[in-house]
Design a protein around this motif. Structure first.
Motif, PDB file in Angstrom:
ATOM      1  N   ASN A  53      76.313  58.668  75.507  1.00 56.58           N
ATOM      2  CA  ASN A  53      75.372  59.473  76.802  1.00 56.58           C
ATOM      3  C   ASN A  53      73.751  59.106  76.496  1.00 56.58           C
ATOM      4  O   ASN A  53      73.458  57.766  75.930  1.00 56.58           O
ATOM      5  CB  ASN A  53      75.578  60.991  76.520  1.00 56.58           C
ATOM      6  N   ALA A  54      72.983  59.663  77.182  1.00 55.70           N
ATOM      7  CA  ALA A  54      71.577  59.280  77.352  1.00 55.70           C
ATOM      8  C   ALA A  54      70.942  58.925  76.018  1.00 55.70           C
ATOM      9  O   ALA A  54      70.084  58.211  75.671  1.00 55.70           O
ATOM     10  CB  ALA A  54      70.744  60.286  78.411  1.00 55.70           C
ATOM     11  N   GLY A  55      71.220  59.943  75.185  1.00 53.30           N
ATOM     12  CA  GLY A  55      70.878  59.698  73.834  1.00 53.30           C
ATOM     13  C   GLY A  55      71.146  58.688  73.085  1.00 53.30           C
ATOM     14  O   GLY A  55      69.985  57.871  72.412  1.00 53.30           O
TER      15      GLY A  55
ATOM     16  N   THR B  95      57.785  68.244  59.049  1.00 51.35           N
ATOM     17  CA  THR B  95      56.287  68.286  59.357  1.00 51.35           C
ATOM     18  C   THR B  95      56.480  68.378  61.182  1.00 51.35           C
ATOM     19  O   THR B  95      55.464  68.528  61.729  1.00 51.35           O
ATOM     20  CB  THR B  95      55.616  66.933  59.391  1.00 51.35           C
ATOM     21  N   LEU B  96      57.454  68.165  61.820  1.00 55.92           N
ATOM     22  CA  LEU B  96      57.660  68.508  63.052  1.00 55.92           C
ATOM     23  C   LEU B  96      59.074  69.155  63.416  1.00 55.92           C
ATOM     24  O   LEU B  96      60.173  68.319  63.178  1.00 55.92           O
ATOM     25  CB  LEU B  96      57.299  67.169  63.987  1.00 55.92           C
ATOM     26  N   LYS B  97      59.108  70.032  64.217  1.00 58.86           N
ATOM     27  CA  LYS B  97      60.417  70.665  64.550  1.00 58.86           C
ATOM     28  C   LYS B  97      60.353  70.712  66.180  1.00 58.86           C
ATOM     29  O   LYS B  97      59.832  71.777  66.697  1.00 58.86           O
ATOM     30  CB  LYS B  97      60.889  72.041  63.855  1.00 58.86           C
ATOM     31  N   LEU B  98      61.611  70.222  66.786  1.00 58.97           N
ATOM     32  CA  LEU B  98      61.663  70.298  68.247  1.00 58.97           C
ATOM     33  C   LEU B  98      62.896  70.916  68.733  1.00 58.97           C
ATOM     34  O   LEU B  98      63.905  70.402  68.344  1.00 58.97           O
ATOM     35  CB  LEU B  98      61.338  68.916  68.845  1.00 58.97           C
ATOM     36  N   GLN B  99      62.983  71.828  69.201  1.00 63.62           N
ATOM     37  CA  GLN B  99      64.217  72.490  69.774  1.00 63.62           C
ATOM     38  C   GLN B  99      64.153  72.254  71.339  1.00 63.62           C
ATOM     39  O   GLN B  99      63.796  72.989  72.129  1.00 63.62           O
ATOM     40  CB  GLN B  99      64.224  74.042  69.736  1.00 63.62           C
ATOM     41  N   ALA B 100      65.150  71.099  71.442  1.00 68.15           N
ATOM     42  CA  ALA B 100      65.353  70.577  72.956  1.00 68.15           C
ATOM     43  C   ALA B 100      66.526  69.684  72.884  1.00 68.15           C
ATOM     44  O   ALA B 100      66.981  69.666  71.755  1.00 68.15           O
ATOM     45  CB  ALA B 100      63.961  70.028  73.075  1.00 68.15           C
ATOM     46  N   ASP B 101      67.018  69.485  74.026  1.00 69.37           N
ATOM     47  CA  ASP B 101      68.106  68.609  74.464  1.00 69.37           C
ATOM     48  C   ASP B 101      67.770  67.242  73.872  1.00 69.37           C
ATOM     49  O   ASP B 101      66.778  66.634  74.199  1.00 69.37           O
ATOM     50  CB  ASP B 101      68.215  68.659  75.606  1.00 69.37           C
ATOM     51  N   CYS B 102      68.901  66.819  72.997  1.00 69.36           N
ATOM     52  CA  CYS B 102      68.658  65.564  72.536  1.00 69.36           C
ATOM     53  C   CYS B 102      68.601  64.257  73.479  1.00 69.36           C
ATOM     54  O   CYS B 102      67.802  63.531  73.456  1.00 69.36           O
ATOM     55  CB  CYS B 102      69.942  65.333  71.375  1.00 69.36           C
ATOM     56  N   GLY B 103      69.426  64.224  74.310  1.00 68.72           N
ATOM     57  CA  GLY B 103      69.577  62.988  75.035  1.00 68.72           C
ATOM     58  C   GLY B 103      68.496  63.094  76.225  1.00 68.72           C
ATOM     59  O   GLY B 103      67.737  61.926  76.256  1.00 68.72           O
ATOM     60  N   ALA B 104      67.985  64.256  76.761  1.00 67.74           N
ATOM     61  CA  ALA B 104      66.846  64.201  77.897  1.00 67.74           C
ATOM     62  C   ALA B 104      65.667  63.916  77.056  1.00 67.74           C
ATOM     63  O   ALA B 104      64.843  63.335  77.702  1.00 67.74           O
ATOM     64  CB  ALA B 104      66.939  65.606  78.425  1.00 67.74           C
ATOM     65  N   THR B 105      65.520  64.359  75.881  1.00 66.41           N
ATOM     66  CA  THR B 105      64.164  64.148  75.274  1.00 66.41           C
ATOM     67  C   THR B 105      63.984  62.762  74.741  1.00 66.41           C
ATOM     68  O   THR B 105      63.028  62.223  74.907  1.00 66.41           O
ATOM     69  CB  THR B 105      64.177  65.248  74.080  1.00 66.41           C
ATOM     70  N   LEU B 106      65.113  62.246  74.152  1.00 71.17           N
ATOM     71  CA  LEU B 106      65.104  60.839  73.859  1.00 71.17           C
ATOM     72  C   LEU B 106      64.804  60.010  74.950  1.00 71.17           C
ATOM     73  O   LEU B 106      64.134  58.755  74.739  1.00 71.17           O
ATOM     74  CB  LEU B 106      66.393  60.357  73.031  1.00 71.17           C
ATOM     75  N   GLN B 107      65.496  60.396  75.875  1.00 71.86           N
ATOM     76  CA  GLN B 107      65.651  59.389  76.893  1.00 71.86           C
ATOM     77  C   GLN B 107      64.011  59.207  77.679  1.00 71.86           C
ATOM     78  O   GLN B 107      63.399  58.327  78.044  1.00 71.86           O
ATOM     79  CB  GLN B 107      66.471  59.851  78.136  1.00 71.86           C
ATOM     80  N   ALA B 108      63.423  60.327  77.865  1.00 69.97           N
ATOM     81  CA  ALA B 108      62.275  60.608  78.208  1.00 69.97           C
ATOM     82  C   ALA B 108      61.022  59.995  77.252  1.00 69.97           C
ATOM     83  O   ALA B 108      60.223  59.386  77.628  1.00 69.97           O
ATOM     84  CB  ALA B 108      61.588  62.050  78.738  1.00 69.97           C
ATOM     85  N   ALA B 109      61.414  60.196  75.788  1.00 66.84           N
ATOM     86  CA  ALA B 109      60.461  59.816  74.909  1.00 66.84           C
ATOM     87  C   ALA B 109      60.470  58.328  74.594  1.00 66.84           C
ATOM     88  O   ALA B 109      59.402  57.619  74.372  1.00 66.84           O
ATOM     89  CB  ALA B 109      60.559  60.570  73.731  1.00 66.84           C
ATOM     90  N   LEU B 110      61.727  57.681  74.625  1.00 65.30           N
ATOM     91  CA  LEU B 110      61.688  56.406  73.951  1.00 65.30           C
ATOM     92  C   LEU B 110      61.654  55.461  75.352  1.00 65.30           C
ATOM     93  O   LEU B 110      61.567  54.045  75.173  1.00 65.30           O
ATOM     94  CB  LEU B 110      63.159  56.110  73.454  1.00 65.30           C
ATOM     95  N   GLY B 111      61.946  55.836  76.639  1.00 67.15           N
ATOM     96  CA  GLY B 111      61.787  54.919  77.772  1.00 67.15           C
ATOM     97  C   GLY B 111      63.067  54.445  77.926  1.00 67.15           C
ATOM     98  O   GLY B 111      64.030  54.315  77.364  1.00 67.15           O
TER      99      GLY B 111
END
Length: 281
Positions: free
Chosen positions: A90-92, A265-281
């Motif tokens: 998937n996107a992640g 040091t950082l906790k993000l509660q979000a969708d894995c695939g969408a977040t990685l796709q947007a963060a990593l390009g």
């Protein structure tokens, strides 16, 4: 816990936060868990509180020592395998693969047994718990593709071909109350020995070579990112703990609680695939 880890609301732009967090780090140790594969149709093991959503998987001692338990495992695996094998990255998965292809200094370690990171194009993945697409003989060490074994099981167990059942996270199916002792279990085609999927069952230890490879990668990293894992299993949590003991920043991208919430040091509660796709390009 760092205040960033506890104060960040769920609806924050997780991708932007993750992108900024990653920016200064050149060598990131990434550990993934079941949560990254749910968008591929493979269910979670646990709910958002970290509790099991099903009975624990088979124990290694039961698989080896109890013929009926072994038959039950293979029957469920036979029914569940087609759905598991049809899962696609998937996107992640693809975002992590593209990121690693741009900069191969990042290391990817996964607790999953689905092989989806490799199929997405990630290189040198450390499959901590093995992969379900291969079986191994416990007597002579011979290996065989799981897909080939499926054809053999179908031929030997025609009455089990059309059973519909809910898919489970580790590639089996939710079958209960059947005469499992009637299921013809597979044996090694070379020596007639006992074969099992090349994955780490409960009661087994992760092979030392895989642990060593992950430890070496972590020693060379300057940050650690956990994606889609509650870290309730020690084999994954130990790396998060080691990262913090070494003074490395630790980010968690996961819906629900994790075993490392109090050291992140950082906790993000979000969708894995969408977040990685947007963060990593």
């Amino acid at each position: 816990m760092n205040t960033d880890a506890s104060a960040l609301p769920i609806d924050t732009d997780a991708a932007q936060v993750l992108r900024e967090w990653l920016r200064p780090h050149r060598r990131v140790f990434v550990l993934t868990g079941a949560g990254i594969s749910t968008d591929s149709g493979i269910p979670h093991y646990r709910d958002e509180s970290g509790a099991w959503q099903r009975k624990p998987p088979i124990d290694f001692r039961a698989f080896v020592g109890d013929a009926r338990a072994r038959a039950r495992y293979w029957a469920r695996s036979f029914v569940g395998w087609p759905g598991f094998a049809s899962a696609r990255p998937n996107a992640g998965h693809t975002a992590l693969a593209r990121w690693q292809q741009r900069d191969d200094a990042h290391t990817l370690v996964t607790q999953n047994v689905d092989g989806l990171h490799a199929r997405a194009g990630s290189r040198d993945v450390v499959d901590l718990h093995g992969r379900l697409d291969e079986v191994v003989c416990l007597d002579c060490g011979a290996r065989r593709a799981r897909e080939c074994l499926q054809a053999e099981l179908a031929q030997r167990n025609p009455d089990w071909r059309d059973l519909g059942a809910a898919a489970l996270p580790d590639g089996d199916a939710d079958l209960e109350g059947l005469a499992f002792e009637r299921f013809a279990t597979p044996v090694c085609e070379h020596c007639g020995g006992l074969i099992k999927p090349d994955v780490v069952f409960f009661g087994e230890n992760v092979p030392r070579a895989r642990v060593a490879a992950a430890q070496q990668a972590l020693a060379q990293a300057d940050a650690m990112l956990v994606v889609g894992s509650s870290l309730m299993v020690y084999s994954g949590f130990r790396f998060a703990r080691a990262a913090r003991e070494a003074g490395l920043p630790l980010a968690l991208l996961n819906r629900g609680v994790t075993r490392a919430d109090d050291i992140a040091t950082l906790k993000l509660q979000a969708d894995c695939g969408a977040t990685l796709q947007a963060a990593l390009g």
